[in-house]
Design a protein around this motif. Structure first.
Motif, mmCIF file in Angstrom:
data_model
loop_
_atom_site.group_PDB
_atom_site.id
_atom_site.type_symbol
_atom_site.label_atom_id
_atom_site.label_comp_id
_atom_site.label_asym_id
_atom_site.label_seq_id
_atom_site.Cartn_x
_atom_site.Cartn_y
_atom_site.Cartn_z
ATOM 1 N N ASN A 51 0.822 -1.204 0.000
ATOM 2 C CA ASN A 51 0.000 0.000 0.000
ATOM 3 C C ASN A 51 0.854 1.250 0.000
ATOM 4 N N LYS B 257 1.325 -2.903 -7.934
ATOM 5 C CA LYS B 257 1.520 -1.976 -6.827
ATOM 6 C C LYS B 257 2.661 -1.047 -7.189
ATOM 7 N N ASP C 118 -6.532 2.486 -17.813
ATOM 8 C CA ASP C 118 -7.171 2.775 -16.519
ATOM 9 C C ASP C 118 -7.918 1.559 -15.983
ATOM 10 N N SER D 279 -9.063 7.608 -0.067
ATOM 11 C CA SER D 279 -9.951 6.766 -0.869
ATOM 12 C C SER D 279 -10.752 7.603 -1.859
ATOM 13 N N ARG E 41 -14.939 2.917 -10.351
ATOM 14 C CA ARG E 41 -13.814 2.370 -9.579
ATOM 15 C C ARG E 41 -13.838 2.897 -8.151
ATOM 16 N N TYR E 42 -13.419 2.048 -7.244
ATOM 17 C CA TYR E 42 -13.145 2.466 -5.870
ATOM 18 C C TYR E 42 -11.672 2.185 -5.612
ATOM 19 N N VAL E 43 -10.928 3.221 -5.234
ATOM 20 C CA VAL E 43 -9.480 3.101 -5.065
ATOM 21 C C VAL E 43 -9.119 3.567 -3.662
ATOM 22 N N SER E 44 -8.453 2.696 -2.906
ATOM 23 C CA SER E 44 -7.978 3.038 -1.573
ATOM 24 C C SER E 44 -6.666 2.307 -1.335
ATOM 25 N N TYR F 1 -9.335 -2.256 -3.879
ATOM 26 C CA TYR F 1 -9.525 -1.738 -5.229
ATOM 27 C C TYR F 1 -10.682 -2.508 -5.850
ATOM 28 N N ASN G 219 -13.240 -2.493 -9.375
ATOM 29 C CA ASN G 219 -13.350 -1.948 -10.731
ATOM 30 C C ASN G 219 -14.468 -2.684 -11.460
#
Length: 876
Positions: free
Chosen positions: A49, A115, A182, A326, A361-364, A368, A370
């Motif tokens: 992370n 990553k 993306d 996030s 998308r949710y990105v934290s 993740y 998508n």
């Protein structure tokens, strides 16, 4: 109670891992101006992370307690690596000032391991096309920069068409290099081909393109077979403002592009982009031949050829910050394109091909998610070769009195779907034989992915994920076996990666399990050892497996009225002795399975002093179960001697007939005849083209690049690639076209042995310039009906000897590809804060550059561009 005992260890591990955490916080600034830098990447080396700096340049990063290495990276700046000591439950302060950089070794990538990590530490061969190089390119076609990357097989078929491959086995219909944008698959649904000129993304919105060489299927799934091309677009919170670009060039090229991005507040940001580009391809017309058994009956220019191309595209995305770490990102994009496309069966006239997508998308730092859907559609695309032959079959048809049987308008209308076959017994003196040239598409694909990463204390870091894909293909029965409606194929895959450090040594193990509705289960492993040499270098050894799954077209094609059928079900073939009219042999053609490649790679990359960045790798591949070009699975054999007249077709003693596809009679798909003189005999088709698996081959190679920073403004680069292969010509399993012999046309290597690139870049405060030279050794290329090869009279292809500047089979052989040294030159100047003028010349010395089959030589191309960069609304 059983569930409780199952959950208790997981709960304990989570609590124990949390208790071992501390944090690092600080501020990142520009070393010269002292200004805070927004959206700088900050992560713990080896950890899954990371985080980003906020508007004020500050960050807070949760890290494992103990000694930690923190990596601070920002595009265009030198990556800083700092060692800190962190106590459990405590915070450590770390402030960093970043200086500008001209060397690629300073950059951070995400594609090799899913990553963020320094490019020197990535367990793969990877290179980057960054935003600076893209912004200085005076062309609408970002793909031109991929030809400057080491190890990449770059081919250009015209003003617009560019193809990318790596490490061999290129073709005119190549889905083996996975391309994503993306997080979205950037490929067509039914064919699996990269979107290329159909893409919705404009040049001004691309932050960088990461190019990974070698198999990447363990983390990215099927078709990351030869490598991966990962396009990452710009974050509107980092790249705010409005950009307008206007360009022009020879070949009547005109382009206009717009990008606007705005951060509205701490929670909301958005970006929109659009493009319209038009032009005209080089003056080249391919020849279409009417050939039977190697004998030429007629030749024609491509019918209804339109060299003009145009492309309209647009995207919009909204970013919502749930918290400082996030984001939720939703977007939509669409394009409409007209151009010429190359295939294994000749060229296609692409007409109003529409591509669109919708994504969320949710990105934290930990999670993740998508989810996206892709649509593809066209109503009037057609195969020029097939339509040309159909048209002339009607134009050449005569009545008994010698007058034309069909008018011009009738010939044109019928050419899209049928071929006139003279038959004196027919009521009208012939029949309209189904030989459709029209391609329609109304397909869509749904994808979903969820990923989680964490660290089990100091034991290891891990990434786990699951992916789902559902393809729904529909050609309105123009090129697929979809008479019953949509073709639906689902696949699900799960992947995991574990990583652990042992001092300077990092071990990475990854694996993927895939299950596909048609080709079943596949297990795909990958492993790497990376040894850090000082702070800025690493040596590695990597093992990886890749697969190339058959596309829907390979499995379910029905092209040209059943002349070419997909092999998702297998076939039954019977051979008949023409003398006795008896079936003398029956054999099965197995349905397709995945191609496989296994690779072992050694590599080193690192900074040498403060000026040099060196990257080299050597690899060895074992490939098997190749997907053949389309071949006739029911060939005739044991020919009677003819009268020694080469213009007289041979007459076969044994005639082959395909009688079944899977469990269905072949008459359900194509025109058939009785396989013997008995009119009640079983029906069969003497010519059925399809795809089969075959053979194995060993390939090997070496890639190296050297970058040198002469000054903070001037840098140079040198790339070299070598590729070789070992083909067992005594093993008939390698006989791709099933002619009883193994030669270079069976396995489509289609790659030069040697490639060399050299370039110099200058970036000043206002002036920038670059020059790049590319040498490609001469090489042969065989793909479907297409031949580009040196004279070899011992080699028979399509029924003819391979001779330069002669017809070979049903295509003209202009000779081998490559054998050129090409130089491109670019220059630009920034006027004040907002205006930039740039120009470019491709093929500066107008060399003879032939890069692809059934395509013109690429002559000199000029382009100029005016770009206006304005600040975001309300900002200076």
């Amino acid at each position: 109670m059983k569930k409780l005992f199952t959950l208790l260890p997981c709960m304990f591990l989570a609590v124990w891992a949390f208790a071992q955490k501390g944090s690092v916080s600080g501020k990142v600034t520009d070393a010269v101006s002292g200004e805070a830098l927004f959206r700088v990447s900050v992560f713990q080396e080896g950890a899954p992370n990371g985080t980003y700096t906020d508007d004020a340049g500050t960050f807070t990063l949760d890290v494992s307690a103990g000694n930690a290495t923190i990596v601070i990276s920002y595009l265009g700046y030198k990556t800083e690596t700092r060692k800190v000591s962190v106590s459990a439950g405590q915070n450590t302060t770390l402030d960093v000032a970043l200086s500008s950089s001209a060397l690629q070794g300073e950059e951070v990538v995400i594609s090799a391991s899913r990553k963020a990590e320094k490019v020197t530490n990535a367990p793969a061969t990877i290179s980057i096309v960054n935003a600076k190089a893209i912004s200085q390119l005076a062309s609408f076609n970002t793909a031109e920069l991929l030809g400057r990357q080491r190890g990449v097989d770059y081919v250009r078929s015209g003003v617009l068409g560019i193809g990318i491959n790596a490490r061999g086995f290129n073709s005119a219909f190549n889905p083996k290099n996975l391309q994503i944008n993306d997080g979205r698959l950037s490929s067509l649904i039914a064919t699996g081909l990269p979107l290329g000129a159909l893409s919705t993304t404009i040049k001004e919105d691309v932050e960088r393109i990461e190019v990974v060489l070698g198999p990447s299927s363990a983390l990215y799934g099927p078709n990351a077979h030869n490598g991966l091309l990962n396009t990452i677009t710009k974050d509107p919170r980092v790249y705010e403002g409005t950009t307008v670009a206007l360009g022009a060039g020879n070949q009547s090229v005109l382009t206009a592009r717009l990008r606007h991005a705005q951060k509205l507040n701490d929670k909301w940001a958005y970006k929109i982009s659009g493009e319209y580009t038009q032009g005209e391809e080089f003056d080249f017309t391919d020849t279409v031949y009417s050939v039977a058994n190697g004998v030429e009956f007629a030749k024609y220019p491509e019918y209804l050829l339109n060299r003009e191309f145009n492309h309209a595209a647009g995207e919009a995305q909204v970013y919502y910050s749930v918290n400082k770490k996030s984001d939720i990102i939703v977007g939509y994009g669409a394009s409409n394109s007209n151009n010429i496309g190359n295939t294994n069966a000749g060229r296609n006239q692409i007409r109003d091909w529409r591509v669109s997508w919708a994504q969320a998308r949710y990105v934290s730092p930990r999670f993740y998610v998508n989810v996206y859907n892709t649509w593809s559609g066209t109503d009037s695309t057609y195969a020029m070769n097939r339509r040309t032959l159909n048209y002339w079959s009607y134009k050449n048809a005569k009545n008994v009195d010698g007058t034309a049987k069909f008018t011009e308008s009738e010939a044109r209308a019928k050419s899209i779907g049928t071929f006139w076959l003279p038959n004196a017994a027919a009521p009208n003196g012939g029949i309209d034989l189904a030989r459709g040239a029209l391609f329609q598409d109304n397909s869509q694909r749904f994808n979903a992915e969820a990923q989680y990463n964490n660290a089990a204390g100091k034991l290891f870091n891990y990434i786990v994920g699951v992916q789902y894909q559902n393809d729904i293909a529909n050609s309105n029965q123009t090129y697929l076996i979809d008479k019953g409606g949509d073709i639906k194929i689902a696949q699900v895959g799960g992947y995991a990666q574990l990583e652990r450090r042992f001092g300077n040594l990092r071990a990475v193990v990854a694996a993927r399990a895939d299950n596909h509705d048609l080709y079943g289960f596949n297990f795909i492993p990958k492993a790497a050892l990376v040894y850090n040499v000082g702070d800025n270098g690493a040596a590695r050894i990597t093992y990886g497996k890749g697969i190339a799954a058959p596309t829907i077209l390979n499995l379910s094609a029905n092209i040209f009225g059943g002349l070419l059928l997909g092999n998702g079900e297998g076939f039954t073939v019977k051979e008949v002795d023409v003398t006795t009219q008896q079936v003398v042999n029956t054999y099965e053609v197995a349905p397709l399975k995945v191609e496989e490649i296994q690779t072992v790679e050694l590599g080193y990359k690192g900074l040498i002093g403060k000026k040099f960045f060196f990257d080299a790798n050597a690899y060895y591949n074992v490939s098997q179960n190749f997907l053949s070009p389309s071949i006739n699975i029911a060939p005739d054999r044991e020919f009677f001697d003819h009268d020694n007249n080469p213009a007289t077709p041979n007459i076969a003693k044994i005639v082959g007939y395909a009688t079944q596809r899977g469990r269905e009679n072949i008459s359900q798909f194509t025109t058939t005849t009785p396989i013997t003189v008995d009119p009640n005999a079983e029906q069969g088709a003497n010519t059925v083209l399809t795809y089969v698996n075959f053979g194995d081959v060993k390939t090997y190679g070496f890639d190296a690049s050297l970058s040198y920073s002469f000054t903070s403004s001037i840098s140079g680069m040198l790339n070299y690639s070598y590729f070789g292969f070992d083909l067992n010509t005594d093993d008939l399993a390698n006989d791709g076209n099933k002619d009883g012999k193994v030669n270079e046309s069976d396995l489509p290597i289609n790659t030069p042995e040697h490639k060399l690139g050299i370039g110099v870049n200058y970036t000043g405060k206002r002036l920038f310039a670059n020059v790049f030279g590319r040498w490609v050794q001469q090489y042969d290329f065989f793909s479907g009906i297409n031949v580009a090869a040196k004279t070899n009279t011992d080699l028979i292809y399509g029924g003819n000897q391979v001779i330069e500047n002669k017809r070979v089979g049903t295509s003209f052989n202009y000779g081998p590809l490559g054998g050129f040294f090409n130089v491109d030159l670019g220059i630009g100047y920034k006027f004040g804060k907002y205006f930039t003028v740039a120009g470019q010349v491709v093929n500066l010395f107008d060399s003879e550059v032939r890069e692809f089959i059934a395509s013109p030589a690429i002559s000199r191309l000029y382009s100029v561009e005016l770009k206006v960069d304005l600040p975001a609304f309300g900002k200076k």
